[in-house]
Write an enzyme that holds these catalytic residues in place. Sequence first.
Site, PDB file in Angstrom:
ATOM      1  N   LYS A  99      42.060  93.966-115.759  1.00  0.00           N
ATOM      2  CA  LYS A  99      43.156  93.620-114.850  1.00  0.00           C
ATOM      3  C   LYS A  99      43.943  92.516-115.556  1.00  0.00           C
ATOM      4  CE  LYS A  99      44.696  91.201-111.930  1.00  0.00           C
ATOM      5  NZ  LYS A  99      45.957  90.453-112.109  1.00  0.00           N
ATOM      6  N   GLU A 110      35.805  81.620-118.604  1.00  0.00           N
ATOM      7  CA  GLU A 110      36.516  80.649-119.454  1.00  0.00           C
ATOM      8  C   GLU A 110      37.646  80.094-118.598  1.00  0.00           C
ATOM      9  OE1 GLU A 110      37.574  82.809-122.976  1.00  0.00           O
ATOM     10  OE2 GLU A 110      35.510  82.872-123.654  1.00  0.00           O
ATOM     11  N   CYS A 143      44.889  76.575-122.823  1.00  0.00           N
ATOM     12  CA  CYS A 143      43.756  75.961-122.129  1.00  0.00           C
ATOM     13  C   CYS A 143      43.145  74.834-122.956  1.00  0.00           C
ATOM     14  CB  CYS A 143      42.706  77.012-121.818  1.00  0.00           C
ATOM     15  SG  CYS A 143      42.103  77.821-123.304  1.00  0.00           S
ATOM     16  N   GLU A 147      44.640  69.525-114.157  1.00  0.00           N
ATOM     17  CA  GLU A 147      45.222  70.370-115.195  1.00  0.00           C
ATOM     18  C   GLU A 147      46.632  70.785-114.769  1.00  0.00           C
ATOM     19  OE1 GLU A 147      44.059  74.522-115.647  1.00  0.00           O
ATOM     20  OE2 GLU A 147      43.930  74.235-117.814  1.00  0.00           O
TER      21      GLU A 147
HETATM   22  P1  NAD Z   1      44.775  82.441-112.661  1.00  0.00           P
HETATM   23  O1  NAD Z   1      43.401  82.013-112.327  1.00  0.00           O
HETATM   24  O2  NAD Z   1      45.866  82.155-111.705  1.00  0.00           O
HETATM   25  O3  NAD Z   1      44.846  84.001-112.912  1.00  0.00           O
HETATM   26  C1  NAD Z   1      44.028  84.628-113.883  1.00  0.00           C
HETATM   27  C2  NAD Z   1      43.800  86.065-113.479  1.00  0.00           C
HETATM   28  O4  NAD Z   1      43.019  86.090-112.284  1.00  0.00           O
HETATM   29  C3  NAD Z   1      45.079  86.851-113.187  1.00  0.00           C
HETATM   30  O5  NAD Z   1      44.935  88.152-113.709  1.00  0.00           O
HETATM   31  C4  NAD Z   1      45.103  86.867-111.679  1.00  0.00           C
HETATM   32  O6  NAD Z   1      45.813  87.967-111.138  1.00  0.00           O
HETATM   33  C5  NAD Z   1      43.630  86.963-111.354  1.00  0.00           C
HETATM   34  N1  NAD Z   1      43.256  86.512-110.015  1.00  0.00           N
HETATM   35  C6  NAD Z   1      43.828  85.540-109.272  1.00  0.00           C
HETATM   36  N2  NAD Z   1      43.182  85.413-108.098  1.00  0.00           N
HETATM   37  C7  NAD Z   1      42.173  86.320-108.096  1.00  0.00           C
HETATM   38  C8  NAD Z   1      41.164  86.684-107.165  1.00  0.00           C
HETATM   39  N3  NAD Z   1      41.053  86.081-105.981  1.00  0.00           N
HETATM   40  N4  NAD Z   1      40.298  87.648-107.505  1.00  0.00           N
HETATM   41  C9  NAD Z   1      40.387  88.273-108.699  1.00  0.00           C
HETATM   42  N5  NAD Z   1      41.337  87.988-109.613  1.00  0.00           N
HETATM   43  C10 NAD Z   1      42.213  87.022-109.321  1.00  0.00           C
HETATM   44  O7  NAD Z   1      45.094  81.807-114.095  1.00  0.00           O
HETATM   45  P2  NAD Z   1      46.457  81.886-114.916  1.00  0.00           P
HETATM   46  O8  NAD Z   1      47.455  81.034-114.200  1.00  0.00           O
HETATM   47  O9  NAD Z   1      46.781  83.310-115.203  1.00  0.00           O
HETATM   48  O10 NAD Z   1      46.047  81.211-116.299  1.00  0.00           O
HETATM   49  C11 NAD Z   1      46.062  79.843-116.506  1.00  0.00           C
HETATM   50  C12 NAD Z   1      44.671  79.252-116.363  1.00  0.00           C
HETATM   51  O11 NAD Z   1      43.789  79.897-117.270  1.00  0.00           O
HETATM   52  C13 NAD Z   1      44.594  77.786-116.714  1.00  0.00           C
HETATM   53  O12 NAD Z   1      43.762  77.129-115.783  1.00  0.00           O
HETATM   54  C14 NAD Z   1      43.943  77.771-118.082  1.00  0.00           C
HETATM   55  O13 NAD Z   1      43.269  76.586-118.419  1.00  0.00           O
HETATM   56  C15 NAD Z   1      43.017  78.915-117.969  1.00  0.00           C
HETATM   57  N6  NAD Z   1      42.666  79.425-119.295  1.00  0.00           N
HETATM   58  C16 NAD Z   1      41.409  79.149-119.793  1.00  0.00           C
HETATM   59  C17 NAD Z   1      41.060  79.597-121.055  1.00  0.00           C
HETATM   60  C18 NAD Z   1      39.708  79.300-121.635  1.00  0.00           C
HETATM   61  O14 NAD Z   1      39.364  79.917-122.637  1.00  0.00           O
HETATM   62  N7  NAD Z   1      38.930  78.404-121.066  1.00  0.00           N
HETATM   63  C19 NAD Z   1      41.980  80.323-121.819  1.00  0.00           C
HETATM   64  C20 NAD Z   1      43.247  80.562-121.285  1.00  0.00           C
HETATM   65  C21 NAD Z   1      43.575  80.117-120.018  1.00  0.00           C
END
Ligand code: NAD
Length: 486
Positions: A178, A254, A288, A390
């Site tokens: 997804k 992650e 991130c 963050e």
């Molecule tokens: P997000 O958590 O908003 O969304 C990530 C994914 O989760 C999307 O595909 C979204 O549609 C899905 N999602 C959202 N709510 C959900 C639910 N209730 N159930 C299932 N899926 C759901 O994150 P984002 O805004 O897309 O990305 C930014 C975040 O990702 C930041 O916090 C960043 O630090 C983190 N990040 C971490 C790493 C790492 O390796 N640690 C790498 C990249 C990004």
Amino acid sequence: MRQIEHFIAGEYTGSISGKRFDKRSPLDNRVIAQIAEAGREEVDAAVRAAREAQRGEWRSMSTERRVELLYAVADEITRRFDDFVDAEMADTGQPAHVMKHVFIPRGAANFKVFADVVKNVANEAFPMSTPDGRGALNYGLRVPKGVVGVICPWNAPFMLMTWKVGPALACGNSVVVKPSEETPATAALLGEVMNVVGMPKGVYNVVNGFGPESAGAYLTQHPGVDAITFTGETRTGTTIMRAAAQGMRDVSFEMGGKNAGIIFADCDFDAAVEAIFRSAFLNSGQVCLGTERVYVERPIFERFVQALKLKAEAVRFGRPDDAQANYGPLISHEHRDKVLSYYRKAIEQGATLVTGGGIPQMPGELAEGAWIEPTIWTGLPESAAVVREEIFGPCCHIRPFDSEDEVVALANDTEYGLSTTLWTNDLARAHRVAARVEVGITWVNSWFLRDLRTAFGGSKQSGIGREGGVHSLEFYTELRNVCVKL
Ligand code: NAD
């Protein structure tokens, strides 16, 4: 208008309901694609296809053939390199050079690295003695988990998705991906690659949609999914973990970070400024592993702030294919609203604004895009929102420190634990501090540099589990124990 479909059992399909949503360009807010939105039925079909693949030729395929297929996937991505660069650039608005030199090549590499890992991995085996003198052989056997749900973010979509799909497939699983609603293009394109190389149908599936009450939630709640790997916000991870608890499914997470940069006065000054510039502002701060808290030893504090300010003020905003530009917008207006709310909070809480803090003047239609200035603050207490939470934008707070103990305590005073970048020419101090900071990865005199065979992941609220090299096998396989009486 570009139409993006789901990819299920080797075919592109729309939604049964006909539901679609718009994808807007971060550059100028124009609608650039319409994306099929999955309901429960489409997610169900994708999980069924992935399950079917588990029963078919994929399950019985030799490791050698699987490895060949993964190499073919990487080669086909490389052959279609420009298509992947263009798709990712359109979705994210980020400069071409980042796509060409980091994100897309790493996406291709992710298939080869894990193909090599499974090709070379050995299982433990112990010859045992038994009372009857005949003995036994006790060994470990790795089998795929089954169907893996892969939930991806938007900040480096292709690199982060393949970082999960590569090892999942290498270990013999099938996946339902997804992608983020903001960046579905490269996940869709990868379906074409899978078909060209002859990947068995149903091994790689994609469903599009949002999180709550949409494809993300339906996938993570689906009882046919055996394990869930997720990259995204810590808050989302908490929700997914609750869903995974039903049926006791394994998770690999992650998540977010509030990473510290630690700069000692004896460092290579110019290299440290350059690294903090990159770590705070690369990808418009949407990394991130980025550095939103910077601690600089007092003797070089003022000089450091001024040097970073000069670099931040020299960025050139523009379209990804504009050779004069090196700086892109944020992913969306929604995200910019969030980042701007932190810019306001910093000032309300008493920050000294070193540079930035607003929206740059952009010409013509670019004025409608999600542009934002790189921003630096000083003078805030550690309790301030922009020091604790963050932001995921191009900004950092810089604070002076006087001793090693003090800076270690400052760096560790956070609920996150993803990464640190540490700058010093004192080797003993580098080792000491690296051992004391509570994070998954510490860079010494470097940033964003890693052999993909090493373990990657976060401590505290930045993640669960480690992926990379053989460490990925812990999550993507089940380790069984077989004991044979001889
Ligand atoms: P997000 O958590 O908003 O969304 C990530 C994914 O989760 C999307 O595909 C979204 O549609 C899905 N999602 C959202 N709510 C959900 C639910 N209730 N159930 C299932 N899926 C759901 O994150 P984002 O805004 O897309 O990305 C930014 C975040 O990702 C930041 O916090 C960043 O630090 C983190 N990040 C971490 C790493 C790492 O390796 N640690 C790498 C990249 C990004």
